[in-house]
Every structure is written in C-alpha cells, then in structure tokens.
Enzyme design. Sequence first.
Site, PDB file in Angstrom:
ATOM      1  CG  HIS A 133      30.222  -2.348  -9.995  1.00 41.68           C
ATOM      2  ND1 HIS A 133      31.005  -1.694  -9.128  1.00 41.68           N
ATOM      3  CD2 HIS A 133      30.551  -1.867 -11.392  1.00 41.68           C
ATOM      4  CE1 HIS A 133      31.607  -0.683  -9.626  1.00 41.68           C
ATOM      5  NE2 HIS A 133      31.278  -0.699 -11.019  1.00 41.68           N
ATOM      6  CG  HIS A 145      -0.281  -0.285   2.531  1.00 37.18           C
ATOM      7  ND1 HIS A 145       0.160  -1.694   2.912  1.00 37.18           N
ATOM      8  CD2 HIS A 145       0.053   0.438   3.257  1.00 37.18           C
ATOM      9  CE1 HIS A 145       0.330  -1.454   4.076  1.00 37.18           C
ATOM     10  NE2 HIS A 145       0.533  -0.322   4.500  1.00 37.18           N
TER      11      HIS A 145
END
Length: 156
Positions: free
Chosen positions: A98, A9
């Site tokens: 990375h 929510h």
Amino acid sequence: MKIVLASDHAGVELKKEIIDSLKAMGHEVKDLGPYSADPVDLSDYVYPAALSVAKKEADRGIFIDGVGYGSAMIANRVYGIDAVVCQDPFCAKLARQHNDSNVLCLGGKIIGPAIALEIVKVWMTTDFLAQEKYIRRVKKVKAITDKHLKKLDELN
C-alpha cells in the site's frame, strides 16, 4: 537487490542475523555499523544509511534500534525515504503493498529474531500494488514531501 543496514547498539545482534538471511536470499548487503554492542548514537549510523537509499546507492534499507521508532524518525527526515516500523509480517506486507516503503525499521528490544526474519522476508518479497488508489495515495504523500523537505541536490 542492494540493501543497506544500520543500527544502534540495541540492534547489532539482530542485524547480524538479518544480514545472513538477506545474503541467503541472494541480496547484496552493506552494513554501515555499528559492529559492537558498545553504546552509540543512532543518528550517526541511520542518517548515512538513509542517504545511501535516497541517493539510489542502495535499493532499500533496514534499520534496527531498540523499538524502531528512532530509526524511522531519522530516516523520514531525508527526502526520498519512506520508512516504516513493522512489528509483524502483516504490517510488513501492507507497508510494501500500500505504501511502497523503501526502508524497514525494526525494534531489536521488542521482537525476537524469528519474527524479525519473517518480517524481513515478507517485506523484501512483497511488491507495491500499483493500483489507482494506492498510486494516488503515495503521490499525495510525495506531494507533502515536496512541500516540506529539500531535495538532496538542493542541499549545501
């Protein structure tokens, strides 16, 4: 790219803006809910979305909750998911370059829509740096995954 989104929510409003942005970038988007700000349990939405990415039904996932950590904790318990929490574009760039992350988790209560949309843009447009050191590091993380998580086809 096919992108699956989920939230709780606290992330519904930000998720709507991200969906519009992803569509404008030309991505196919699937929203697994929820669709209102009525209180819900995060795992009911993030877990199925993480499974969708792990099963290759979606290329990547973007999950939004209050701070992002709950989504990442749930998603990273699924084999084949490498979820990251990013709170700025620099982190999003490195998470792709990375770590070759496939799920982005955002905090709808801690970052506003402008920065969130920039994070999503950077994360979606940054490729993995397939250099020896990054490949080696990602393989080490995958070895840990292989040791401690069950592959989806091994589950009942």
